[in-house]
Design a protein around this motif. Sequence first.
Motif, PDB file in Angstrom:
ATOM      1  N   SER A 231       0.603  -1.626  -0.448  1.00 42.73           N
ATOM      2  CA  SER A 231       0.534   0.149  -0.007  1.00 42.73           C
ATOM      3  C   SER A 231       0.641   0.894   0.320  1.00 42.73           C
ATOM      4  O   SER A 231       2.093   1.425   0.833  1.00 42.73           O
ATOM      5  N   ARG A 232       0.277   2.431  -0.201  1.00 39.70           N
ATOM      6  CA  ARG A 232       1.203   3.778  -0.617  1.00 39.70           C
ATOM      7  C   ARG A 232       0.742   4.656  -0.159  1.00 39.70           C
ATOM      8  O   ARG A 232       1.115   5.477   0.435  1.00 39.70           O
ATOM      9  N   LYS A 233      -0.632   4.070   1.347  1.00 40.77           N
ATOM     10  CA  LYS A 233      -1.731   4.975   1.745  1.00 40.77           C
ATOM     11  C   LYS A 233      -0.541   5.215   3.107  1.00 40.77           C
ATOM     12  O   LYS A 233       0.317   4.063   3.383  1.00 40.77           O
ATOM     13  N   PHE A 234      -0.792   6.109   3.846  1.00 41.26           N
ATOM     14  CA  PHE A 234       0.345   6.210   5.288  1.00 41.26           C
ATOM     15  C   PHE A 234      -0.649   7.087   5.577  1.00 41.26           C
ATOM     16  O   PHE A 234      -0.431   8.519   6.468  1.00 41.26           O
ATOM     17  N   PRO A 235      -0.841   6.458   7.377  1.00 37.18           N
ATOM     18  CA  PRO A 235      -0.736   5.164   7.018  1.00 37.18           C
ATOM     19  C   PRO A 235      -1.446   4.052   6.994  1.00 37.18           C
ATOM     20  O   PRO A 235      -2.322   4.095   6.625  1.00 37.18           O
ATOM     21  N   CYS A 236      -1.077   2.820   6.343  1.00 43.60           N
ATOM     22  CA  CYS A 236      -2.525   1.815   5.752  1.00 43.60           C
ATOM     23  C   CYS A 236      -2.900   1.231   6.553  1.00 43.60           C
ATOM     24  O   CYS A 236      -2.880   1.556   7.956  1.00 43.60           O
ATOM     25  N   LYS A 237      -3.930  -0.015   6.723  1.00 40.68           N
ATOM     26  CA  LYS A 237      -4.527   0.238   7.114  1.00 40.68           C
ATOM     27  C   LYS A 237      -4.506  -1.444   8.020  1.00 40.68           C
ATOM     28  O   LYS A 237      -4.224  -1.137   9.602  1.00 40.68           O
ATOM     29  N   HIS A 238      -3.148  -1.232   7.553  1.00 45.92           N
ATOM     30  CA  HIS A 238      -2.248  -2.516   8.731  1.00 45.92           C
ATOM     31  C   HIS A 238      -2.167  -1.702   9.409  1.00 45.92           C
ATOM     32  O   HIS A 238      -2.074  -1.833  11.127  1.00 45.92           O
ATOM     33  N   ALA A 239      -1.014  -0.713   9.594  1.00 47.19           N
ATOM     34  CA  ALA A 239      -0.853  -0.886  11.070  1.00 47.19           C
ATOM     35  C   ALA A 239      -1.739   0.035  12.224  1.00 47.19           C
ATOM     36  O   ALA A 239      -2.053   0.487  13.072  1.00 47.19           O
ATOM     37  N   LEU A 240      -2.833   1.154  10.873  1.00 48.62           N
ATOM     38  CA  LEU A 240      -4.771   1.540  11.607  1.00 48.62           C
ATOM     39  C   LEU A 240      -4.871   0.372  12.388  1.00 48.62           C
ATOM     40  O   LEU A 240      -5.546   0.522  13.782  1.00 48.62           O
ATOM     41  N   GLY A 241      -4.994  -1.007  12.355  1.00 50.92           N
ATOM     42  CA  GLY A 241      -5.841  -1.804  12.912  1.00 50.92           C
ATOM     43  C   GLY A 241      -5.087  -2.143  14.127  1.00 50.92           C
ATOM     44  O   GLY A 241      -5.275  -2.807  14.583  1.00 50.92           O
ATOM     45  N   LEU A 242      -3.123  -2.565  13.659  1.00 47.93           N
ATOM     46  CA  LEU A 242      -2.491  -2.729  14.895  1.00 47.93           C
ATOM     47  C   LEU A 242      -2.281  -1.451  15.950  1.00 47.93           C
ATOM     48  O   LEU A 242      -2.535  -1.836  17.482  1.00 47.93           O
ATOM     49  N   LEU A 243      -3.130  -0.270  15.411  1.00 45.51           N
ATOM     50  CA  LEU A 243      -3.234   1.206  17.167  1.00 45.51           C
ATOM     51  C   LEU A 243      -3.986   0.594  17.393  1.00 45.51           C
ATOM     52  O   LEU A 243      -3.837   0.756  18.930  1.00 45.51           O
ATOM     53  N   LEU A 244      -5.444   0.332  16.476  1.00 49.85           N
ATOM     54  CA  LEU A 244      -6.338   0.056  17.119  1.00 49.85           C
ATOM     55  C   LEU A 244      -6.246  -1.093  18.256  1.00 49.85           C
ATOM     56  O   LEU A 244      -6.995  -1.501  19.149  1.00 49.85           O
ATOM     57  N   VAL A 245      -5.618  -2.290  17.917  1.00 52.82           N
ATOM     58  CA  VAL A 245      -5.204  -3.722  19.065  1.00 52.82           C
ATOM     59  C   VAL A 245      -4.985  -2.821  20.220  1.00 52.82           C
ATOM     60  O   VAL A 245      -4.793  -3.748  21.463  1.00 52.82           O
ATOM     61  N   TRP A 246      -3.901  -2.153  19.925  1.00 54.64           N
ATOM     62  CA  TRP A 246      -3.331  -1.492  21.179  1.00 54.64           C
ATOM     63  C   TRP A 246      -3.588  -0.551  21.950  1.00 54.64           C
ATOM     64  O   TRP A 246      -3.364  -0.575  22.875  1.00 54.64           O
ATOM     65  N   ALA A 247      -5.212  -0.054  21.312  1.00 54.39           N
ATOM     66  CA  ALA A 247      -5.316   1.006  21.517  1.00 54.39           C
ATOM     67  C   ALA A 247      -6.338   0.427  23.021  1.00 54.39           C
ATOM     68  O   ALA A 247      -7.890   0.847  23.551  1.00 54.39           O
ATOM     69  N   SER A 248      -6.777  -0.843  22.623  1.00 53.87           N
ATOM     70  CA  SER A 248      -7.864  -1.320  23.276  1.00 53.87           C
ATOM     71  C   SER A 248      -7.390  -2.419  24.291  1.00 53.87           C
ATOM     72  O   SER A 248      -7.952  -2.573  25.389  1.00 53.87           O
ATOM     73  N   GLY A 249      -5.989  -2.534  24.812  1.00 55.50           N
ATOM     74  CA  GLY A 249      -5.798  -2.191  26.287  1.00 55.50           C
ATOM     75  C   GLY A 249      -4.288  -3.693  26.135  1.00 55.50           C
ATOM     76  O   GLY A 249      -3.999  -3.993  24.953  1.00 55.50           O
ATOM     77  N   GLU A 250      -3.945  -3.650  27.497  1.00 54.20           N
ATOM     78  CA  GLU A 250      -2.735  -4.584  27.467  1.00 54.20           C
ATOM     79  C   GLU A 250      -2.934  -5.434  27.283  1.00 54.20           C
ATOM     80  O   GLU A 250      -2.363  -6.521  27.004  1.00 54.20           O
ATOM     81  N   SER A 251      -4.478  -6.372  27.219  1.00 52.85           N
ATOM     82  CA  SER A 251      -4.346  -8.028  27.777  1.00 52.85           C
ATOM     83  C   SER A 251      -4.532  -7.701  26.040  1.00 52.85           C
ATOM     84  O   SER A 251      -4.434  -9.107  25.778  1.00 52.85           O
ATOM     85  N   ALA A 252      -4.952  -6.809  25.154  1.00 53.71           N
ATOM     86  CA  ALA A 252      -5.240  -7.273  23.909  1.00 53.71           C
ATOM     87  C   ALA A 252      -3.607  -7.151  22.772  1.00 53.71           C
ATOM     88  O   ALA A 252      -2.899  -7.725  22.116  1.00 53.71           O
ATOM     89  N   LEU A 253      -2.774  -6.864  23.456  1.00 52.19           N
ATOM     90  CA  LEU A 253      -1.126  -6.475  23.131  1.00 52.19           C
ATOM     91  C   LEU A 253      -0.459  -6.241  24.380  1.00 52.19           C
ATOM     92  O   LEU A 253      -0.003  -4.954  24.802  1.00 52.19           O
ATOM     93  N   PRO A 254      -0.243  -7.030  24.827  1.00 49.43           N
ATOM     94  CA  PRO A 254       1.232  -6.920  26.169  1.00 49.43           C
ATOM     95  C   PRO A 254       2.279  -5.867  25.896  1.00 49.43           C
ATOM     96  O   PRO A 254       2.567  -7.150  24.008  1.00 49.43           O
ATOM     97  N   ALA A 255       2.893  -5.854  26.654  1.00 45.28           N
ATOM     98  CA  ALA A 255       4.609  -5.893  26.477  1.00 45.28           C
ATOM     99  C   ALA A 255       5.534  -7.212  26.619  1.00 45.28           C
ATOM    100  O   ALA A 255       4.802  -8.084  27.150  1.00 45.28           O
ATOM    101  N   GLY A 256       6.489  -6.653  25.763  1.00 42.17           N
ATOM    102  CA  GLY A 256       7.148  -8.058  25.854  1.00 42.17           C
ATOM    103  C   GLY A 256       8.755  -6.884  24.864  1.00 42.17           C
ATOM    104  O   GLY A 256       8.640  -6.232  24.611  1.00 42.17           O
ATOM    105  N   GLY A 257       9.701  -8.489  24.693  1.00 40.68           N
ATOM    106  CA  GLY A 257      10.496  -7.762  23.956  1.00 40.68           C
ATOM    107  C   GLY A 257       9.660  -7.331  22.401  1.00 40.68           C
ATOM    108  O   GLY A 257       9.712  -8.029  21.739  1.00 40.68           O
ATOM    109  N   VAL A 258      11.117  -6.537  21.944  1.00 42.01           N
ATOM    110  CA  VAL A 258      10.852  -6.461  20.668  1.00 42.01           C
ATOM    111  C   VAL A 258      11.677  -7.309  19.476  1.00 42.01           C
ATOM    112  O   VAL A 258      13.218  -7.683  19.744  1.00 42.01           O
ATOM    113  N   PRO A 259      11.312  -8.117  18.590  1.00 39.99           N
ATOM    114  CA  PRO A 259      11.361  -8.794  17.347  1.00 39.99           C
ATOM    115  C   PRO A 259      12.482  -7.822  17.108  1.00 39.99           C
ATOM    116  O   PRO A 259      12.803  -7.492  16.600  1.00 39.99           O
ATOM    117  N   ASP A 260      12.818  -9.751  15.967  1.00 41.53           N
ATOM    118  CA  ASP A 260      14.315  -8.552  15.149  1.00 41.53           C
ATOM    119  C   ASP A 260      13.930  -7.808  14.114  1.00 41.53           C
ATOM    120  O   ASP A 260      14.585  -6.850  14.198  1.00 41.53           O
TER     121      ASP A 260
END
Length: 483
Positions: A86-115
């Motif tokens: 996608s050439r859109k900025f942010p793309c739908k995947h970035a928006l979806g990921l942020l929506l999951v993050w916004a829903s709370g810690e249980s939906a997107l827990p803290a952890g180590g950053v993958p490589d």
Amino acid sequence: MLLSHGGEPLRAADPAGRWTVEQVLALAPDEASRRAGSKLGSAGPWSGAGCDGSGAVWGLCRGSGSKPYQTVVDTTGPAYKCSCPSRKFPCKHALGLLLVWASGESALPAGGVPDWAGEWLTGRRSRGEEKKNGEKAGPAAGGTPATGPADPEAVRRRAERRAERITGGAQELEQRLGDLLRGGLAAAEQSGYGLWEETAARMVDAQAPGLASRVRELGAVPASGPGWPVRLLEECALLHLLDSAWLRIDRLPEPLAATVRTRVGLTAPAEGPSVRDHWLVLAQYDAPDGKLVTRRIWLYGRDSGRMAFLLSFGAAGRSPALALPVGVTIDAEVTPYPGAGRLRAELGRQFGLPSSAGSPPTGGTVATAIGAYGDALHNDPWLDSWPVTLRDVIPVPSGDGWQLVDATGDAALPLTPAALSGPGLWKLVALSGGSPVTVFGACGHRGFDPFAAWSTDADADGAGSGGAEISAAATTSETVPLI
């Protein structure tokens, strides 16, 4: 929650408050992206997702191919990277990921950053650190610029040639305005838009895009409804004033001369001193500008009490890179641009993580807002509006429109026609419910454009359930975007 491009690398810190769903959706470049992102805003499509205390959010999203899309967001920009096409900025995947993050810690827990996400994050933040160090290291400190300095004489000659072309365009425009007045304003309606567009093209050739934009606005006035001759005469007078100011720019005081240069379309770099403050993001909205999309972001400095607005641009088919969620507060530096009022600024380094809390601007009465716009016109006669905050006003219908009335009933300010046509009006009416609210927006000769609002806490200081007494100092900290 948001931070700045080019900011220093973030150290470990307590996690900042997560963005709200509304703040995430406000980042979408268009309605289609908003809908598509919402469909990905649950944990189902995601695997390997997480976040950390430095503002990073990452995840793998199932797509139509065999490999999932790798999506990572640095909320300290914010900045986005996704392996989708996608050439859109942010793309739908970035928006979806942020929506999951916004829903709370249980939906997107803290952890180590993958490589795969850490490589991009490290490179991005390293470049920010190098930029910061490069700004600090001048020749005396052993710093070496990446490129050699431009030839001052060549720069001066280019500036002179462009000034000559603008002067020629301004003189031609003066002749066009003179012909219009001699022939009568009725001729403007008969000649149609084509002649104005031709004149605007001539201003573009003269490298005066500011004049071209104003000429195009003139061409639309005859079709604006009853009373257009008066409006056309007013706009012609302002354009004549700008032409005259450019042709006599050497006689103007420097702040006004800087404003004139900006109005005709000359650009100038932001110049110091920078102002560090805790900036509340009040509003963000896009507007088409020819083949570009212009994004305006309004900030309020909690400590300095000053306003600033940021401009960013996106080429055809792409949204502007800078996007800040409305309602969050950032500790950052901004550097103002030259010109009267010095409202436009450039976002610089940010410090630490953003906060979701922030008090609205203090605000004032309708009379104070009108007075502030009048004072601003003294320094910039071509100013369409001025940012103001109205405290304790109530939206009420008036004839064919709406107006904001002081809670005391002493004065009122009509909403602009543009404000009446969007959903922001009904958000404002619903938020108010007949009670006073605090509203930030732009006050101008066409009326008031509301951008954000805050409800008044009727339960503070012992006010009864009927809200008979409203504390002028008590407001909620949640910013409700209206545009």
